[in-house]
Design an enzyme around this catalytic site. Structure first.
Site, mmCIF file in Angstrom:
data_model
loop_
_atom_site.group_PDB
_atom_site.id
_atom_site.type_symbol
_atom_site.label_atom_id
_atom_site.label_comp_id
_atom_site.label_asym_id
_atom_site.label_seq_id
_atom_site.Cartn_x
_atom_site.Cartn_y
_atom_site.Cartn_z
ATOM 1 N N ASN A 34 20.687 0.565 15.662
ATOM 2 C CA ASN A 34 20.459 -0.777 15.377
ATOM 3 C C ASN A 34 20.724 -1.791 16.719
ATOM 4 O O ASN A 34 21.692 -2.476 16.535
ATOM 5 C CB ASN A 34 21.411 -1.053 13.960
ATOM 6 C CG ASN A 34 22.658 -0.855 14.295
ATOM 7 O OD1 ASN A 34 23.257 0.180 15.153
ATOM 8 N ND2 ASN A 34 23.387 -1.390 13.425
ATOM 9 N N ASP A 52 31.688 6.170 13.040
ATOM 10 C CA ASP A 52 31.098 4.852 12.838
ATOM 11 C C ASP A 52 31.845 3.602 13.616
ATOM 12 O O ASP A 52 31.835 2.532 13.085
ATOM 13 C CB ASP A 52 30.977 4.346 11.281
ATOM 14 C CG ASP A 52 30.016 3.276 10.922
ATOM 15 O OD1 ASP A 52 29.261 2.702 11.883
ATOM 16 O OD2 ASP A 52 29.963 2.742 9.749
HETATM 17 O O1 DOR Z 1 29.981 -1.789 8.705
HETATM 18 C C1 DOR Z 1 29.280 -1.429 9.300
HETATM 19 N N1 DOR Z 1 28.847 -1.883 10.525
HETATM 20 N N2 DOR Z 1 28.386 -0.491 8.675
HETATM 21 C C2 DOR Z 1 27.165 0.095 9.223
HETATM 22 O O2 DOR Z 1 26.525 0.564 8.591
HETATM 23 C C3 DOR Z 1 26.557 -0.821 10.622
HETATM 24 C C4 DOR Z 1 27.677 -1.098 11.323
HETATM 25 C C5 DOR Z 1 27.423 -2.010 12.467
HETATM 26 O O3 DOR Z 1 26.165 -1.803 13.104
HETATM 27 O O4 DOR Z 1 27.969 -2.809 12.649
#
Ligand code: DOR
Length: 447
Positions: free
Chosen positions: A97, A316
Protein backbone atom coordinates in the site's frame (compact mmCIF):
# COMPACT_ATOMS: atom_id res chain seq x y z
CA UNK A 1 37.12 -15.36 3.93
CA UNK A 2 35.31 -13.59 6.78
CA UNK A 3 34.48 -15.54 9.89
CA UNK A 4 32.25 -14.54 12.79
CA UNK A 5 32.08 -16.73 15.89
CA UNK A 6 29.29 -16.21 18.44
CA UNK A 7 30.41 -17.88 21.64
CA UNK A 8 28.61 -19.65 24.40
CA UNK A 9 25.01 -18.45 23.94
CA UNK A 10 21.88 -20.50 24.49
CA UNK A 11 21.13 -21.36 20.86
CA UNK A 12 17.40 -21.75 20.23
CA UNK A 13 16.77 -22.97 16.69
CA UNK A 14 13.27 -24.46 16.62
CA UNK A 15 13.60 -25.66 13.02
CA UNK A 16 16.43 -27.94 14.09
CA UNK A 17 14.96 -28.81 17.49
CA UNK A 18 18.05 -27.27 19.05
CA UNK A 19 18.01 -25.60 22.47
CA UNK A 20 21.31 -25.55 24.35
CA UNK A 21 24.61 -23.79 24.93
CA UNK A 22 26.65 -23.69 21.74
CA UNK A 23 28.84 -21.56 19.50
CA UNK A 24 27.62 -20.41 16.09
CA UNK A 25 30.26 -19.95 13.40
CA UNK A 26 29.41 -17.96 10.27
CA UNK A 27 31.80 -18.12 7.33
CA UNK A 28 31.35 -15.90 4.28
CA UNK A 29 27.78 -15.04 5.18
CA UNK A 30 26.55 -18.58 5.82
CA UNK A 31 26.23 -20.72 8.93
CA UNK A 32 29.26 -23.01 8.94
CA UNK A 33 29.05 -24.83 12.28
CA UNK A 34 26.90 -24.88 15.41
CA UNK A 35 27.92 -26.76 18.51
CA UNK A 36 29.68 -26.61 21.87
CA UNK A 37 33.15 -25.02 21.59
CA UNK A 38 32.97 -24.89 17.77
CA UNK A 39 34.12 -21.27 17.92
CA UNK A 40 37.40 -22.29 19.54
CA UNK A 41 38.33 -24.28 16.44
CA UNK A 42 38.33 -21.32 14.06
CA UNK A 43 41.23 -18.97 13.60
CA UNK A 44 41.11 -15.32 12.60
CA UNK A 45 37.48 -14.88 13.48
CA UNK A 46 35.62 -11.84 14.70
CA UNK A 47 34.24 -13.01 18.05
CA UNK A 48 31.19 -12.10 20.10
CA UNK A 49 30.62 -13.29 23.65
CA UNK A 50 26.97 -14.41 23.99
CA UNK A 51 27.34 -15.84 27.49
CA UNK A 52 24.00 -15.46 29.28
CA UNK A 53 22.25 -14.47 26.04
CA UNK A 54 19.94 -16.23 23.57
CA UNK A 55 21.10 -16.83 19.99
CA UNK A 56 18.36 -17.44 17.40
CA UNK A 57 17.80 -17.18 13.66
CA UNK A 58 17.07 -13.57 12.64
CA UNK A 59 13.36 -12.79 12.91
CA UNK A 60 11.13 -12.82 9.83
CA UNK A 61 8.24 -10.37 9.55
CA UNK A 62 5.42 -11.25 7.16
CA UNK A 63 3.82 -7.81 7.51
CA UNK A 64 5.84 -4.57 7.37
CA UNK A 65 4.84 -1.20 5.92
CA UNK A 66 8.00 0.42 4.55
CA UNK A 67 6.02 3.27 2.88
CA UNK A 68 8.43 3.68 -0.03
CA UNK A 69 7.65 4.70 -2.75
CA UNK A 70 5.27 7.55 -2.07
CA UNK A 71 5.17 8.11 1.67
CA UNK A 72 8.83 8.70 2.44
CA UNK A 73 7.85 11.29 5.06
CA UNK A 74 6.50 8.36 7.15
CA UNK A 75 9.28 5.80 6.48
CA UNK A 76 11.77 4.76 3.84
CA UNK A 77 13.30 1.43 2.95
CA UNK A 78 16.50 2.68 4.61
CA UNK A 79 14.87 3.74 7.91
CA UNK A 80 12.37 0.86 8.02
CA UNK A 81 15.05 -1.78 7.57
CA UNK A 82 17.24 -0.11 10.19
CA UNK A 83 14.25 -0.31 12.53
CA UNK A 84 13.92 -3.97 11.57
CA UNK A 85 17.56 -4.65 12.42
CA UNK A 86 17.08 -2.97 15.82
CA UNK A 87 14.14 -5.29 16.39
CA UNK A 88 16.12 -8.46 15.59
CA UNK A 89 14.54 -8.82 12.13
CA UNK A 90 16.67 -9.87 9.17
CA UNK A 91 13.82 -10.36 6.68
CA UNK A 92 10.77 -8.17 6.20
CA UNK A 93 7.92 -8.67 3.76
CA UNK A 94 6.91 -5.23 2.49
CA UNK A 95 3.22 -4.45 2.11
CA UNK A 96 2.15 -2.92 -1.22
CA UNK A 97 0.00 0.00 0.00
CA UNK A 98 2.58 2.47 -1.30
CA UNK A 99 2.11 5.19 -3.92
CA UNK A 100 2.08 3.86 -6.56
CA UNK A 101 0.83 0.59 -5.08
CA UNK A 102 2.90 -2.49 -5.94
CA UNK A 103 0.55 -3.74 -8.65
CA UNK A 104 3.00 -3.88 -11.57
CA UNK A 105 6.35 -5.39 -12.35
CA UNK A 106 7.91 -1.94 -12.57
CA UNK A 107 6.71 -0.93 -9.09
CA UNK A 108 7.98 -4.17 -7.52
CA UNK A 109 11.32 -3.83 -9.28
CA UNK A 110 11.68 -0.27 -8.04
CA UNK A 111 11.35 -1.51 -4.44
CA UNK A 112 13.86 -4.31 -5.02
CA UNK A 113 16.34 -1.89 -6.59
CA UNK A 114 15.99 0.62 -3.79
CA UNK A 115 16.38 -2.19 -1.24
CA UNK A 116 19.61 -3.33 -2.90
CA UNK A 117 20.87 0.19 -2.51
CA UNK A 118 19.60 1.25 0.92
CA UNK A 119 18.23 -1.71 2.93
CA UNK A 120 20.31 -3.22 5.73
CA UNK A 121 18.22 -6.42 5.91
CA UNK A 122 16.34 -8.51 3.34
CA UNK A 123 13.19 -7.01 1.79
CA UNK A 124 10.67 -9.36 0.17
CA UNK A 125 7.92 -7.40 -1.59
CA UNK A 126 4.23 -8.31 -1.50
CA UNK A 127 2.13 -7.48 -4.56
CA UNK A 128 -1.43 -6.13 -4.68
CA UNK A 129 -4.40 -8.43 -5.13
CA UNK A 130 -6.29 -5.82 -7.13
CA UNK A 131 -5.14 -3.08 -9.49
CA UNK A 132 -4.47 0.10 -7.55
CA UNK A 133 -5.82 -1.69 -4.44
CA UNK A 134 -9.17 -0.43 -5.69
CA UNK A 135 -10.96 -3.75 -5.29
CA UNK A 136 -12.43 -3.70 -8.81
CA UNK A 137 -10.19 -5.86 -11.03
CA UNK A 138 -7.34 -8.26 -10.39
CA UNK A 139 -3.75 -7.08 -10.54
CA UNK A 140 -1.52 -9.08 -12.94
CA UNK A 141 -0.53 -11.85 -10.54
CA UNK A 142 1.71 -13.64 -13.06
CA UNK A 143 3.70 -10.51 -13.77
CA UNK A 144 4.00 -9.83 -10.03
CA UNK A 145 5.10 -13.40 -9.36
CA UNK A 146 7.80 -13.08 -12.01
CA UNK A 147 8.95 -9.81 -10.46
CA UNK A 148 9.51 -11.71 -7.20
CA UNK A 149 6.59 -10.99 -4.86
CA UNK A 150 6.13 -13.51 -2.05
CA UNK A 151 2.38 -12.99 -1.52
CA UNK A 152 -0.57 -10.95 -2.70
CA UNK A 153 -2.42 -8.52 -0.42
CA UNK A 154 -4.54 -5.36 -0.49
CA UNK A 155 -3.77 -4.90 3.22
CA UNK A 156 -5.22 -1.76 4.68
CA UNK A 157 -8.41 -2.72 2.86
CA UNK A 158 -10.22 -6.00 2.42
CA UNK A 159 -11.08 -7.33 -1.00
CA UNK A 160 -14.79 -6.84 -0.43
CA UNK A 161 -16.27 -8.32 -3.61
CA UNK A 162 -16.60 -12.08 -2.93
CA UNK A 163 -16.49 -12.92 -6.61
CA UNK A 164 -13.26 -11.00 -7.12
CA UNK A 165 -11.78 -12.65 -4.01
CA UNK A 166 -12.78 -16.04 -5.37
CA UNK A 167 -10.98 -15.33 -8.64
CA UNK A 168 -7.93 -13.94 -6.81
CA UNK A 169 -7.69 -17.18 -4.83
CA UNK A 170 -8.20 -19.36 -7.90
CA UNK A 171 -5.64 -17.42 -9.91
CA UNK A 172 -3.08 -17.47 -7.08
CA UNK A 173 -2.83 -21.26 -7.20
CA UNK A 174 -1.03 -21.04 -10.56
CA UNK A 175 1.77 -19.07 -8.96
CA UNK A 176 1.85 -20.75 -5.51
CA UNK A 177 1.33 -17.37 -3.85
CA UNK A 178 -0.57 -16.94 -0.58
CA UNK A 179 -3.41 -14.43 -0.69
CA UNK A 180 -3.12 -12.37 2.50
CA UNK A 181 -6.45 -10.81 3.35
CA UNK A 182 -7.13 -7.89 5.68
CA UNK A 183 -10.36 -9.26 7.09
CA UNK A 184 -12.80 -6.46 7.91
CA UNK A 185 -16.12 -6.02 6.14
CA UNK A 186 -15.93 -2.42 4.89
CA UNK A 187 -19.69 -1.97 5.15
CA UNK A 188 -19.77 -3.08 8.78
CA UNK A 189 -16.78 -0.96 9.83
CA UNK A 190 -17.74 2.11 7.84
CA UNK A 191 -16.69 5.23 9.84
CA UNK A 192 -15.74 2.94 12.73
CA UNK A 193 -12.85 4.27 14.76
CA UNK A 194 -12.09 1.58 17.34
CA UNK A 195 -13.33 -1.72 18.74
CA UNK A 196 -17.08 -1.73 19.29
CA UNK A 197 -17.30 -2.07 23.07
CA UNK A 198 -17.76 -0.09 26.25
CA UNK A 199 -14.80 2.23 25.67
CA UNK A 200 -16.19 3.30 22.29
CA UNK A 201 -19.51 3.99 23.96
CA UNK A 202 -17.90 6.05 26.74
CA UNK A 203 -15.89 8.07 24.22
CA UNK A 204 -18.74 8.46 21.75
CA UNK A 205 -16.74 6.86 18.94
CA UNK A 206 -18.31 4.66 16.28
CA UNK A 207 -17.24 1.03 16.66
CA UNK A 208 -15.74 -1.66 14.45
CA UNK A 209 -17.40 -4.88 15.67
CA UNK A 210 -15.59 -8.19 16.01
CA UNK A 211 -18.17 -9.68 13.64
CA UNK A 212 -16.87 -7.45 10.81
CA UNK A 213 -13.63 -9.44 10.95
CA UNK A 214 -15.22 -12.82 11.58
CA UNK A 215 -17.66 -12.57 8.66
CA UNK A 216 -14.74 -12.10 6.27
CA UNK A 217 -12.64 -14.83 7.90
CA UNK A 218 -15.56 -17.26 7.49
CA UNK A 219 -16.32 -16.12 3.94
CA UNK A 220 -12.72 -16.34 2.78
CA UNK A 221 -12.20 -19.75 4.38
CA UNK A 222 -15.20 -20.97 2.36
CA UNK A 223 -13.69 -19.47 -0.80
CA UNK A 224 -10.30 -21.02 -0.04
CA UNK A 225 -11.96 -24.40 0.39
CA UNK A 226 -13.72 -24.00 -2.92
CA UNK A 227 -10.58 -23.01 -4.79
CA UNK A 228 -7.95 -25.08 -2.96
CA UNK A 229 -5.91 -21.89 -2.67
CA UNK A 230 -3.67 -20.70 0.16
CA UNK A 231 -5.46 -18.07 2.23
CA UNK A 232 -3.47 -16.13 4.81
CA UNK A 233 -5.36 -14.14 7.44
CA UNK A 234 -3.53 -10.92 8.36
CA UNK A 235 -3.51 -9.59 11.94
CA UNK A 236 -6.13 -11.87 13.54
CA UNK A 237 -7.71 -9.95 16.40
CA UNK A 238 -10.75 -11.78 17.77
CA UNK A 239 -11.50 -15.01 19.64
CA UNK A 240 -14.19 -15.74 17.04
CA UNK A 241 -11.66 -15.59 14.19
CA UNK A 242 -9.38 -17.97 16.10
CA UNK A 243 -12.22 -20.51 16.38
CA UNK A 244 -12.98 -20.26 12.66
CA UNK A 245 -9.32 -20.71 11.69
CA UNK A 246 -8.86 -23.64 14.09
CA UNK A 247 -11.91 -25.42 12.65
CA UNK A 248 -10.77 -24.81 9.06
CA UNK A 249 -7.29 -26.10 9.77
CA UNK A 250 -8.74 -29.18 11.42
CA UNK A 251 -10.62 -29.82 8.14
CA UNK A 252 -7.36 -29.53 6.22
CA UNK A 253 -8.03 -26.15 4.59
CA UNK A 254 -4.89 -24.33 3.50
CA UNK A 255 -5.29 -21.33 5.77
CA UNK A 256 -2.44 -19.71 7.67
CA UNK A 257 -2.58 -16.79 10.09
CA UNK A 258 -0.56 -14.14 11.86
CA UNK A 259 -1.08 -12.06 15.00
CA UNK A 260 0.57 -8.78 15.96
CA UNK A 261 2.38 -8.03 19.22
CA UNK A 262 -0.18 -5.29 19.98
CA UNK A 263 -3.27 -7.43 19.41
CA UNK A 264 -1.69 -10.03 21.73
CA UNK A 265 -0.98 -7.66 24.60
CA UNK A 266 -3.02 -4.42 24.48
CA UNK A 267 -6.77 -3.83 24.79
CA UNK A 268 -9.24 -1.21 23.55
CA UNK A 269 -8.83 0.54 26.90
CA UNK A 270 -5.59 2.02 25.49
CA UNK A 271 -7.69 4.38 23.39
CA UNK A 272 -8.89 6.30 26.45
CA UNK A 273 -6.71 7.85 29.09
CA UNK A 274 -7.38 10.36 31.82
CA UNK A 275 -5.48 13.67 31.80
CA UNK A 276 -4.36 15.62 34.90
CA UNK A 277 -7.90 16.87 35.41
CA UNK A 278 -9.27 13.30 35.10
CA UNK A 279 -10.95 14.16 31.84
CA UNK A 280 -11.09 11.28 29.40
CA UNK A 281 -8.79 11.84 26.41
CA UNK A 282 -8.40 9.96 23.14
CA UNK A 283 -5.01 8.46 22.25
CA UNK A 284 -4.69 8.28 18.46
CA UNK A 285 -1.64 6.02 18.83
CA UNK A 286 -4.12 3.32 19.89
CA UNK A 287 -6.01 3.67 16.61
CA UNK A 288 -5.27 0.65 14.43
CA UNK A 289 -7.14 -1.56 11.99
CA UNK A 290 -8.30 -4.08 13.00
CA UNK A 291 -8.72 -2.43 16.40
CA UNK A 292 -7.33 -3.46 19.77
CA UNK A 293 -9.90 -5.78 21.37
CA UNK A 294 -10.82 -7.17 24.81
CA UNK A 295 -9.09 -9.38 27.40
CA UNK A 296 -10.93 -12.50 26.21
CA UNK A 297 -9.66 -11.96 22.69
CA UNK A 298 -6.08 -11.50 23.91
CA UNK A 299 -6.25 -14.80 25.82
CA UNK A 300 -7.62 -16.64 22.76
CA UNK A 301 -4.92 -15.17 20.53
CA UNK A 302 -2.13 -16.18 22.93
CA UNK A 303 -3.54 -19.72 23.17
CA UNK A 304 -3.79 -19.94 19.38
CA UNK A 305 -0.20 -18.77 18.99
CA UNK A 306 0.90 -21.33 21.58
CA UNK A 307 -1.04 -24.17 19.94
CA UNK A 308 0.05 -23.32 16.39
CA UNK A 309 -3.41 -22.34 15.15
CA UNK A 310 -1.70 -19.02 14.45
CA UNK A 311 1.58 -19.60 12.61
CA UNK A 312 3.43 -16.37 13.10
CA UNK A 313 3.89 -13.15 14.99
CA UNK A 314 3.85 -10.35 12.39
CA UNK A 315 4.45 -6.74 13.37
CA UNK A 316 2.12 -4.79 11.03
CA UNK A 317 4.75 -2.08 11.56
CA UNK A 318 2.74 0.94 10.38
CA UNK A 319 4.78 4.12 10.83
CA UNK A 320 2.96 7.44 10.53
CA UNK A 321 4.15 11.05 10.87
CA UNK A 322 3.10 13.30 13.76
CA UNK A 323 0.79 15.22 11.44
CA UNK A 324 -1.07 11.97 10.65
CA UNK A 325 -1.65 11.24 14.35
CA UNK A 326 -1.83 14.54 16.24
CA UNK A 327 -5.28 15.34 14.92
CA UNK A 328 -8.90 14.46 15.65
CA UNK A 329 -9.39 10.78 16.32
CA UNK A 330 -11.61 10.13 13.33
CA UNK A 331 -9.11 11.79 10.97
CA UNK A 332 -6.02 10.09 12.42
CA UNK A 333 -4.26 7.41 10.38
CA UNK A 334 -4.50 3.88 11.83
CA UNK A 335 -1.41 1.90 12.80
CA UNK A 336 1.50 1.56 15.22
CA UNK A 337 5.26 1.63 14.79
CA UNK A 338 6.22 -1.82 16.02
CA UNK A 339 9.46 -3.34 14.65
CA UNK A 340 11.68 -2.06 17.46
CA UNK A 341 9.39 -3.10 20.30
CA UNK A 342 7.95 -6.37 18.96
CA UNK A 343 10.26 -8.77 20.79
CA UNK A 344 10.06 -6.93 24.13
CA UNK A 345 6.28 -6.68 23.93
CA UNK A 346 5.81 -10.36 23.01
CA UNK A 347 8.11 -11.32 25.87
CA UNK A 348 5.29 -10.29 28.23
CA UNK A 349 3.58 -13.56 27.25
CA UNK A 350 6.72 -15.52 28.12
CA UNK A 351 7.22 -13.74 31.45
CA UNK A 352 3.61 -14.29 32.48
CA UNK A 353 3.75 -17.97 31.54
CA UNK A 354 1.41 -18.00 28.52
CA UNK A 355 4.11 -18.97 26.03
CA UNK A 356 7.52 -20.61 26.26
CA UNK A 357 10.52 -18.76 24.87
CA UNK A 358 11.25 -21.48 22.24
CA UNK A 359 7.61 -21.28 21.05
CA UNK A 360 7.81 -17.49 20.71
CA UNK A 361 11.08 -17.84 18.79
CA UNK A 362 9.47 -20.46 16.53
CA UNK A 363 6.61 -18.11 15.68
CA UNK A 364 9.07 -15.32 14.81
CA UNK A 365 11.47 -17.42 12.71
CA UNK A 366 10.65 -20.74 11.06
CA UNK A 367 6.89 -20.35 11.73
CA UNK A 368 6.45 -17.50 9.24
CA UNK A 369 8.88 -19.12 6.79
CA UNK A 370 6.86 -22.33 6.70
CA UNK A 371 3.54 -20.47 6.62
CA UNK A 372 4.44 -18.93 3.26
CA UNK A 373 6.96 -21.54 2.05
CA UNK A 374 9.57 -18.79 1.80
CA UNK A 375 12.45 -21.26 1.99
CA UNK A 376 11.30 -22.90 -1.26
CA UNK A 377 12.43 -19.79 -3.12
CA UNK A 378 15.80 -19.77 -4.84
CA UNK A 379 18.33 -18.04 -2.61
CA UNK A 380 16.19 -18.40 0.52
CA UNK A 381 16.93 -22.04 1.29
CA UNK A 382 17.63 -22.34 5.00
CA UNK A 383 15.78 -19.12 5.84
CA UNK A 384 14.71 -19.14 9.49
CA UNK A 385 17.19 -21.75 10.70
CA UNK A 386 20.78 -21.95 11.92
CA UNK A 387 21.51 -25.21 10.09
CA UNK A 388 24.95 -25.45 8.47
CA UNK A 389 24.71 -23.91 5.01
CA UNK A 390 21.82 -21.63 5.97
CA UNK A 391 21.90 -17.85 5.60
CA UNK A 392 24.01 -16.17 8.28
CA UNK A 393 21.07 -14.25 9.78
CA UNK A 394 21.10 -14.21 13.57
CA UNK A 395 19.48 -12.36 16.46
CA UNK A 396 21.16 -12.16 19.88
CA UNK A 397 18.66 -11.53 22.66
CA UNK A 398 18.55 -10.85 26.37
CA UNK A 399 15.18 -12.12 27.62
CA UNK A 400 15.60 -10.49 31.03
CA UNK A 401 17.02 -7.05 30.18
CA UNK A 402 14.62 -4.30 31.19
CA UNK A 403 14.47 -1.11 29.17
CA UNK A 404 12.29 1.94 28.81
CA UNK A 405 10.84 2.62 25.37
CA UNK A 406 11.97 6.02 24.09
CA UNK A 407 10.61 6.77 20.62
CA UNK A 408 13.29 9.44 20.16
CA UNK A 409 15.82 6.62 19.86
CA UNK A 410 13.86 4.71 17.16
CA UNK A 411 15.52 4.21 13.80
CA UNK A 412 12.02 4.27 12.32
CA UNK A 413 10.66 7.66 11.31
CA UNK A 414 7.42 6.61 13.00
CA UNK A 415 7.09 7.69 16.62
CA UNK A 416 3.50 6.42 16.81
CA UNK A 417 3.92 3.94 19.63
CA UNK A 418 1.75 3.25 22.66
CA UNK A 419 4.78 2.17 24.62
CA UNK A 420 6.62 5.48 25.13
CA UNK A 421 7.94 5.57 28.69
CA UNK A 422 6.83 2.02 29.41
CA UNK A 423 9.17 -0.70 30.63
CA UNK A 424 9.70 -3.85 28.55
CA UNK A 425 11.59 -6.94 29.69
CA UNK A 426 13.39 -8.58 26.76
CA UNK A 427 15.80 -6.78 24.50
CA UNK A 428 17.57 -7.32 21.20
CA UNK A 429 21.32 -7.12 21.84
CA UNK A 430 22.62 -7.57 18.29
CA UNK A 431 21.44 -8.49 14.81
CA UNK A 432 23.57 -10.17 12.18
CA UNK A 433 22.55 -10.20 8.54
CA UNK A 434 24.48 -12.32 6.06
CA UNK A 435 27.30 -12.67 8.59
CA UNK A 436 27.58 -8.90 9.19
CA UNK A 437 26.59 -7.01 12.34
CA UNK A 438 23.79 -4.66 11.31
CA UNK A 439 22.81 -3.70 14.86
CA UNK A 440 24.61 -3.93 18.15
CA UNK A 441 24.13 -2.44 21.61
CA UNK A 442 26.76 -1.57 24.14
CA UNK A 443 26.21 -5.05 25.60
CA UNK A 444 27.98 -6.71 22.70
CA UNK A 445 31.35 -7.86 23.93
CA UNK A 446 33.96 -8.69 21.33
CA UNK A 447 36.29 -11.42 22.49
O1 DOR B 1 -3.78 0.07 11.18
C1 DOR B 1 -3.39 -0.26 10.08
N1 DOR B 1 -2.49 0.48 9.40
N2 DOR B 1 -3.89 -1.36 9.51
C2 DOR B 1 -3.62 -1.68 8.24
O2 DOR B 1 -4.06 -2.71 7.82
C3 DOR B 1 -2.82 -0.77 7.39
C4 DOR B 1 -1.89 -0.01 8.20
C5 DOR B 1 -1.23 1.12 7.46
O3 DOR B 1 -0.83 0.92 6.30
O4 DOR B 1 -1.05 2.19 8.04
Amino acid sequence: MTTLAIHNGRVIDPAQGRDGIADVVIVDGRIARVGPNEGDMVVEAERIDATGLIVTPGFIDLHTHLREPGFEYKETIATGTRAAARGGYTTVCAMPNTQPPLDSRAAVESVLREAEHSACVRVLPIGCITRGRAGRELAPAGELAMAGVVALSDDGDAVADPSLMRHALEYSTQFLLPVAQHCEDPQLVRDGQMHEGWVATRLGLRGRPASAEEIFVARDIALAEMSGAHLHICHVSTAGSVALIAAARARGTHVTAEVTPHHLTLTHEEVAFADDYRHLRYNTNAKVNPPLREEGDLAALAAALRDGVIDAVATDHAPHAAMDKEIEFDLAAPGLTMLETAFGLCMRLVHDGQLTLPTLIERMTIGPVRAWGLDRRPGLEGLGTLAPGALGDVAILDPHAEWTVDPATFASKGRNTLLAGRRLRGRVIATIYGGRLVYETERVVAL
